[in-house]
Design a protein around this motif. Sequence first.
Motif, mmCIF file in Angstrom:
data_model
loop_
_atom_site.group_PDB
_atom_site.id
_atom_site.type_symbol
_atom_site.label_atom_id
_atom_site.label_comp_id
_atom_site.label_asym_id
_atom_site.label_seq_id
_atom_site.Cartn_x
_atom_site.Cartn_y
_atom_site.Cartn_z
ATOM 1 N N LYS A 162 0.828 -1.201 0.000
ATOM 2 C CA LYS A 162 0.000 0.000 0.000
ATOM 3 C C LYS A 162 0.871 1.263 0.000
ATOM 4 N N VAL A 164 0.814 5.859 -0.707
ATOM 5 C CA VAL A 164 0.136 7.130 -0.944
ATOM 6 C C VAL A 164 0.977 7.924 -1.937
ATOM 7 N N MET A 166 1.773 11.455 -3.953
ATOM 8 C CA MET A 166 1.582 12.900 -3.794
ATOM 9 C C MET A 166 2.250 13.636 -4.943
ATOM 10 N N ASN A 193 -2.722 1.872 -4.534
ATOM 11 C CA ASN A 193 -2.706 3.300 -4.212
ATOM 12 C C ASN A 193 -3.893 3.587 -3.302
ATOM 13 N N LEU A 194 -3.666 4.055 -2.079
ATOM 14 C CA LEU A 194 -4.739 4.259 -1.121
ATOM 15 C C LEU A 194 -5.739 5.319 -1.569
ATOM 16 N N ALA A 195 -5.327 6.191 -2.493
ATOM 17 C CA ALA A 195 -6.260 7.185 -3.028
ATOM 18 C C ALA A 195 -7.092 6.607 -4.170
ATOM 19 N N GLY A 196 -6.730 5.408 -4.633
ATOM 20 C CA GLY A 196 -7.478 4.743 -5.693
ATOM 21 C C GLY A 196 -6.933 5.031 -7.078
ATOM 22 N N ARG A 198 -5.212 6.040 -10.223
ATOM 23 C CA ARG A 198 -4.117 6.978 -10.465
ATOM 24 C C ARG A 198 -4.370 8.321 -9.768
ATOM 25 N N ASN A 199 -5.169 8.292 -8.702
ATOM 26 C CA ASN A 199 -5.518 9.527 -7.998
ATOM 27 C C ASN A 199 -4.410 9.949 -7.041
ATOM 28 N N TYR A 200 -4.300 11.261 -6.879
ATOM 29 C CA TYR A 200 -3.339 11.785 -5.911
ATOM 30 C C TYR A 200 -3.689 13.239 -5.602
ATOM 31 N N ASP A 201 -3.198 13.719 -4.463
ATOM 32 C CA ASP A 201 -3.354 15.111 -4.065
ATOM 33 C C ASP A 201 -1.997 15.805 -4.123
ATOM 34 N N LEU A 213 -1.543 14.661 4.344
ATOM 35 C CA LEU A 213 -2.060 13.739 3.341
ATOM 36 C C LEU A 213 -1.799 12.296 3.736
#
Length: 213
Positions: A162, A164, A166, A193-196, A198-201, A213
């Motif tokens: 897992k 994250v 950024m 990816n814990l954001a799902g 190809r998502n990221y902040d 984050l």
Amino acid sequence: MRRVLIIALCMVFAAGMVFAQGVSEDAADVPKIGIAVPSPDHGWTGGIGWWADKAVEELKEQYPGKYEFKVLHADGYAKQISDVEDLMVWGMDYLVILPHESAPLTPVVKEAHDSGVKCIVVDRGLTDTSFGYINLAGNNSEMGKVSGIFVRDYMKEHGLTKYVAMGGMPVVIDGERMNAFFDEMQKEPSLVNLAGGRNYDFADWSTQKGLEL
């Protein structure tokens, strides 16, 4: 710091191209070169601003009285938009800019270009590439690819699954890096990816924001 030096040399090289064009202009007109960079919000942008100021002082000594320079440092995209507008009022002939953010700065750089200003965009890029400006940037996709390969292989080797992801800031090169990073990470189906997907902040290059984050 090496990358700071590379970008600074690119800025000087860009100015050199300007000088080559400027010799054919009316000798009575002193070309005005506006330089817009972000204010220091971390070490890299601090280096950028320092090298921009240093390069201008060196060029003033090398070409005494032949060119006018104005370097403006902005602490956000709104201030940088205002800076570019002020440089247009000042009457700049050339603009060297490292955009604070890509999308908000694109319209005002295009406005400057449309008014006859020759524009050189360093590193972060613009969202519109359809008008005639010089773009100086590194191989950001390769940076993302190499990072993805390293993280993917390290996680697999150590039984990690897992993570994250950024981004730095909402700029064109950030997207290039992150897309290439995810291309490599998704080659290993065990990684999540814990954001799902190809998502990221964006962490905005801030340690505190990254920890949140």
